[in-house]
Design a protein around this motif. Structure first.
Motif, PDB file in Angstrom:
ATOM      1  N   GLU A 130       0.832  -1.204   0.000  1.00 51.43           N
ATOM      2  CA  GLU A 130       0.000   0.000   0.000  1.00 51.43           C
ATOM      3  C   GLU A 130       0.870   1.259   0.000  1.00 51.43           C
ATOM      4  N   ARG A 131       2.005   1.183   0.654  1.00 52.92           N
ATOM      5  CA  ARG A 131       2.869   2.355   0.768  1.00 52.92           C
ATOM      6  C   ARG A 131       3.632   2.627  -0.535  1.00 52.92           C
ATOM      7  N   TYR A 132       4.078   1.561  -1.213  1.00 56.10           N
ATOM      8  CA  TYR A 132       4.952   1.751  -2.370  1.00 56.10           C
ATOM      9  C   TYR A 132       4.244   1.664  -3.719  1.00 56.10           C
ATOM     10  N   LEU A 133       2.990   1.226  -3.750  1.00 52.54           N
ATOM     11  CA  LEU A 133       2.275   1.161  -5.023  1.00 52.54           C
ATOM     12  C   LEU A 133       2.148   2.543  -5.684  1.00 52.54           C
ATOM     13  N   PRO A 134       1.734   3.614  -4.971  1.00 49.55           N
ATOM     14  CA  PRO A 134       1.643   4.929  -5.626  1.00 49.55           C
ATOM     15  C   PRO A 134       3.004   5.407  -6.153  1.00 49.55           C
ATOM     16  N   LEU A 135       4.092   5.142  -5.408  1.00 44.89           N
ATOM     17  CA  LEU A 135       5.417   5.564  -5.857  1.00 44.89           C
ATOM     18  C   LEU A 135       5.817   4.830  -7.142  1.00 44.89           C
ATOM     19  N   ALA A 136       5.532   3.513  -7.189  1.00 45.05           N
ATOM     20  CA  ALA A 136       5.854   2.742  -8.394  1.00 45.05           C
ATOM     21  C   ALA A 136       5.038   3.236  -9.581  1.00 45.05           C
ATOM     22  N   ALA A 137       3.768   3.563  -9.355  1.00 41.84           N
ATOM     23  CA  ALA A 137       2.926   4.069 -10.442  1.00 41.84           C
ATOM     24  C   ALA A 137       3.447   5.402 -10.949  1.00 41.84           C
ATOM     25  N   SER A 138       3.888   6.266 -10.037  1.00 41.68           N
ATOM     26  CA  SER A 138       4.427   7.568 -10.443  1.00 41.68           C
ATOM     27  C   SER A 138       5.669   7.397 -11.317  1.00 41.68           C
ATOM     28  N   ASN A 139       6.537   6.456 -10.971  1.00 44.22           N
ATOM     29  CA  ASN A 139       7.742   6.210 -11.763  1.00 44.22           C
ATOM     30  C   ASN A 139       7.392   5.665 -13.149  1.00 44.22           C
ATOM     31  N   VAL A 140       6.406   4.758 -13.208  1.00 46.03           N
ATOM     32  CA  VAL A 140       6.008   4.196 -14.503  1.00 46.03           C
ATOM     33  C   VAL A 140       5.445   5.290 -15.413  1.00 46.03           C
ATOM     34  N   ARG A 142       6.039   8.501 -15.313  1.00 45.79           N
ATOM     35  CA  ARG A 142       7.105   9.410 -15.730  1.00 45.79           C
ATOM     36  C   ARG A 142       7.944   8.810 -16.863  1.00 45.79           C
ATOM     37  N   LEU A 143       8.346   7.533 -16.694  1.00 48.44           N
ATOM     38  CA  LEU A 143       9.174   6.891 -17.728  1.00 48.44           C
ATOM     39  C   LEU A 143       8.390   6.677 -19.024  1.00 48.44           C
ATOM     40  N   ALA A 144       7.079   6.372 -18.897  1.00 50.49           N
ATOM     41  CA  ALA A 144       6.268   6.176 -20.103  1.00 50.49           C
ATOM     42  C   ALA A 144       6.147   7.459 -20.897  1.00 50.49           C
ATOM     43  N   GLU A 145       5.952   8.580 -20.198  1.00 55.09           N
ATOM     44  CA  GLU A 145       5.863   9.869 -20.903  1.00 55.09           C
ATOM     45  C   GLU A 145       7.203  10.242 -21.529  1.00 55.09           C
ATOM     46  N   GLU A 146       8.298   9.937 -20.835  1.00 54.70           N
ATOM     47  CA  GLU A 146       9.610  10.244 -21.390  1.00 54.70           C
ATOM     48  C   GLU A 146       9.925   9.401 -22.628  1.00 54.70           C
ATOM     49  N   SER A 147       9.404   8.174 -22.642  1.00 53.70           N
ATOM     50  CA  SER A 147       9.667   7.281 -23.782  1.00 53.70           C
ATOM     51  C   SER A 147       8.629   7.451 -24.880  1.00 53.70           C
ATOM     52  N   GLY A 148       7.713   8.382 -24.729  1.00 50.29           N
ATOM     53  CA  GLY A 148       6.718   8.633 -25.771  1.00 50.29           C
ATOM     54  C   GLY A 148       5.615   7.604 -25.819  1.00 50.29           C
ATOM     55  N   ASP A 149       5.199   7.083 -24.681  1.00 49.61           N
ATOM     56  CA  ASP A 149       4.106   6.095 -24.627  1.00 49.61           C
ATOM     57  C   ASP A 149       3.004   6.619 -23.701  1.00 49.61           C
ATOM     58  N   PRO A 150       2.241   7.636 -24.132  1.00 55.25           N
ATOM     59  CA  PRO A 150       1.199   8.194 -23.249  1.00 55.25           C
ATOM     60  C   PRO A 150       0.073   7.201 -22.965  1.00 55.25           C
ATOM     61  N   ALA A 151      -0.147   6.254 -23.851  1.00 51.88           N
ATOM     62  CA  ALA A 151      -1.213   5.265 -23.608  1.00 51.88           C
ATOM     63  C   ALA A 151      -0.908   4.432 -22.371  1.00 51.88           C
ATOM     64  N   LEU A 152       0.341   4.037 -22.191  1.00 52.32           N
ATOM     65  CA  LEU A 152       0.724   3.281 -21.000  1.00 52.32           C
ATOM     66  C   LEU A 152       0.562   4.127 -19.744  1.00 52.32           C
ATOM     67  N   ALA A 153       0.917   5.415 -19.850  1.00 53.12           N
ATOM     68  CA  ALA A 153       0.759   6.294 -18.694  1.00 53.12           C
ATOM     69  C   ALA A 153      -0.714   6.406 -18.288  1.00 53.12           C
ATOM     70  N   ARG A 154      -1.607   6.535 -19.284  1.00 49.63           N
ATOM     71  CA  ARG A 154      -3.039   6.618 -18.970  1.00 49.63           C
ATOM     72  C   ARG A 154      -3.548   5.288 -18.402  1.00 49.63           C
ATOM     73  N   GLN A 155      -3.060   4.200 -18.950  1.00 46.77           N
ATOM     74  CA  GLN A 155      -3.495   2.884 -18.455  1.00 46.77           C
ATOM     75  C   GLN A 155      -3.101   2.677 -16.995  1.00 46.77           C
ATOM     76  N   GLY A 158      -5.201   4.971 -14.671  1.00 48.15           N
ATOM     77  CA  GLY A 158      -6.540   4.410 -14.472  1.00 48.15           C
ATOM     78  C   GLY A 158      -6.524   3.200 -13.550  1.00 48.15           C
ATOM     79  N   LEU A 159      -5.486   2.363 -13.687  1.00 45.42           N
ATOM     80  CA  LEU A 159      -5.389   1.180 -12.824  1.00 45.42           C
ATOM     81  C   LEU A 159      -5.262   1.587 -11.354  1.00 45.42           C
ATOM     82  N   ILE A 160      -4.478   2.611 -11.082  1.00 47.58           N
ATOM     83  CA  ILE A 160      -4.284   3.038  -9.695  1.00 47.58           C
ATOM     84  C   ILE A 160      -5.591   3.565  -9.116  1.00 47.58           C
TER      85      ILE A 160
END
Length: 588
Positions: A130-140, A142-155, A158-160
């Motif tokens: 519960e403590r680290y799930l939001p942090l992991a989602a934030s990192n994913v 950020r990296l998805a937007e940097e790599s040009g994959d906005p669909a993964l960032a939205r997915q 939404g999952l969170i």
């Protein structure tokens, strides 16, 4: 005294003293102290189990709490289990059903320890995810937007959000759907760059922990904080107290037997001495014919004094024997019903509790007088069987003394009967208001609001409410409001003048399994263990400005509506009062 008389006295003394010694050994072998020690150990286990459940709830509600406090209960519980097992094993002739009940009780405590340990292990993993799930989602994201994959960032975003909704209200449908989405993310992770793939795998691992272990952890929490130990404690204490009562009856029989044996021994030596003295006098002078003994006239009042034993402390003082029995006291006039039902209920309860105390005192006096009458009868029988004990050398007539003792015991017994009669009349007066109570469909939440208002403005400042959707019940609105007021007022008083923290009282109402549950929680100083066992006893209080009827009245009213009230408290941290009422229509 002649040698033959001494030999006879020695033989009879040996026989009577042997009988007294046998009775003494049997009295000491009754196991009374071991029964009391076992009951005390069981009650301490219940208190410790309740404190343990409260601590489990505190740890679950505090995301930063450690688990050291939960582990600290294990050695304390082990010590109490060992004490209960040892004291129960020392009880002579312990019934098999009671031995099995003790073993089952200890097994239930072992099961609670195992459930608490499993909850601690499972909850540690769930809390970490519960403590680290939001942090992991934030990192994913950020990296998805940097790599040009906005669909993964939205997915992932939404999952969170869906995970947060699921954790607030878990159900199998949402869990299965979310598990499918998580599996999809895991399968797609291999198609991304290593940094993004590793971060996505970390996110998936935390999500799977919450989806798989959240439900079992909640079930372990319910099992670790259940009231099963409390129910088993009540059953075991009742069985031990029943056997203790039987043991006490045997002990009283042996004690009375020893007193009778000692009294017979004393009377024997007195009779033997008088008999030898008379024989010696008859050999030196003509024997004078002893006057025939005539019992005192029925209307003659004794003028001497006789000992009167006060029930309770065993002291005695000289008092003249009454010439005539005291006249019975007239019954008090019926008390008019008060227009205020709450005030009338309180008054009736106070009078009824006082009447119960008075009746118990009368029964104790009566029992002591019955024992005195039986002892006097044994002595009278011993006197009647001896021709030489009709008169003592100093002119004291034993028969007159026995008659005076009978008069005194009968008089005190009559006084005790008068006290018991007065207690019954008080109980009848206390029961009058109950016949005037009218029940109707009553809103429980409205009664909670009215009870808070009745406790004054201070209550509104410290109380936080969470009133659920509960049905109306068939009850007296005044009695239900009075019941809740006693509990709320105690909690408000408990949080006054706290040092180092702000006082808070929380009131929750909810419907659960066909019952209405009202929970009052405060963060006051709590109730010490030695006081907790007496809080429902009438007139017991630790405050100088209180009568000590609040919780006893609350318990009386809850029982009247076929409910249950339980008080759990952790000294220094607070108290939880839980009232459970049937949601249906109780018996009138």
């Amino acid at each position: 005294m002649k040698p033959g008389a001494l030999i006879l006295g020695a033989v009879v003394s040996v026989i009577l003293l042997a009988a007294a010694g046998l009775l003494y050994m049997m009295a000491n072998d009754s196991g009374e102290e071991d029964y009391r020690s076992s009951i005390a150990a069981v009650q301490q286990i219940r208190l410790l189990s309740s404190d343990w459940s409260i601590e489990v709830s505190r740890v679950r509600s505090d995301p930063l709490a450690d688990f050291d406090s939960l582990a600290a209960f294990i050695p304390r519980m082990a010590r109490l289990k060992t004490e209960l097992s040892e004291t129960a094993s020392r009880i002579p002739d312990l019934p098999d059903r009671l031995a099995n009940a003790v073993n089952a009780y200890i097994s239930a405590i072992d099961a609670k320890e195992e459930r608490v340990e499993r909850f601690k292990t499972g909850y540690a993993v769930v809390r970490n995810s519960e403590r680290y799930l939001p942090l992991a989602a934030s990192n994913v994201v950020r990296l998805a937007e940097e790599s040009g994959d906005p669909a993964l960032a939205r997915q992932v975003s939404g999952l969170i959000q869906e995970m947060d909704l699921y954790l607030a209200s878990p159900n199998d449908t949402d869990r299965n759907r979310l598990m499918g989405e998580v599996e999809t993310l895991r399968a797609d992770s291999v198609t991304h760059a290593p940094a993004l793939a590793n971060t996505l795998t970390n996110l998936v691992s935390h999500a799977e922990v919450l989806l798989i272990k959240q439900g079992p952890t909640e079930q372990l929490f319910q099992e670790a904080t259940s009231n099963r130990i409390s129910g088993l404690t009540d059953e075991l204490v009742n069985n031990l107290e029943f056997e203790l009562g039987r043991s006490q009856d045997q002990l009283a029989f042996y004690d009375r037997g020893m007193l009778v044996v000692i009294a017979l021994l004393a009377l024997f030596w007195i009779g033997l001495a008088l008999h030898q003295r008379r024989r010696a006098g008859a050999e030196t002078a003509p024997a004078a014919e002893a006057p025939a003994y005539a019992p005192p006239a029925a209307d003659a009042a004794p003028v001497h004094t006789a000992p009167v034993y006060a029930a309770g402390n065993g002291s005695a003082e000289a008092a003249p024997a009454p010439a005539v029995p005291p006249a019975p006291q007239p019954a008090p006039a019926p008390v008019a019903l008060e227009p205020d039902l709450e005030e009338t209920t309180v008054r009736g309860f106070v009078v009824k509790s006082a009447a119960g105390t008075l009746a118990a005192a009368a029964d104790q006096i009566g029992a002591r007088m019955d024992y005195l009458r039986q002892t006097r009868q044994h002595l009278q029988n011993a006197l009647d069987n001896s021709d030489s004990l009709a008169e003592l050398p100093d002119g004291i007539d034993l028969d007159e003394e026995m008659a005076a003792l009978a008069d005194i015991s009968a008089s005190v017994r009559q006084e005790a009967a008068g006290i018991a009669g007065l207690a019954k009349r008080l109980e009848s007066v206390a029961g009058l208001p109950n016949s005037e109570v009218r029940r109707s469909m009553t809103d429980v939440n409205a009664c909670v609001e009215e009870a808070i208002e009745a406790c004054g403005p201070r209550a509104a400042q410290v109380i936080a409410k969470r009133l659920g959707d509960v049905p109306e019940i068939l009850a007296s609105r005044a009695e239900l409001r009075l019941l809740l007021k006693q509990i709320v007022e105690n909690s408000v008083r408990a949080v006054e003048d706290l040092e180092g923290r702000e006082g808070v009282v929380r009131i929750d109402t909810a419907r659960k399994d066909g019952e209405i549950v009202i929970t009052v929680i405060d963060n006051g100083d709590g109730i010490a263990a030695e006081r907790r066992m007496n809080i429902f006893r009438p007139f017991y209080t630790s405050r100088e400005d209180a009568m000590g009827i609040g919780l006893s009245l609350a318990g009386h009213l809850v029982k009247k509506y076929e409910g249950v009230i339980k008080i759990n408290s952790l000294p220094g941290q607070g108290t939880v009062a839980q009232i459970t009422l049937p949601a249906g229509v109780p018996n009138p």
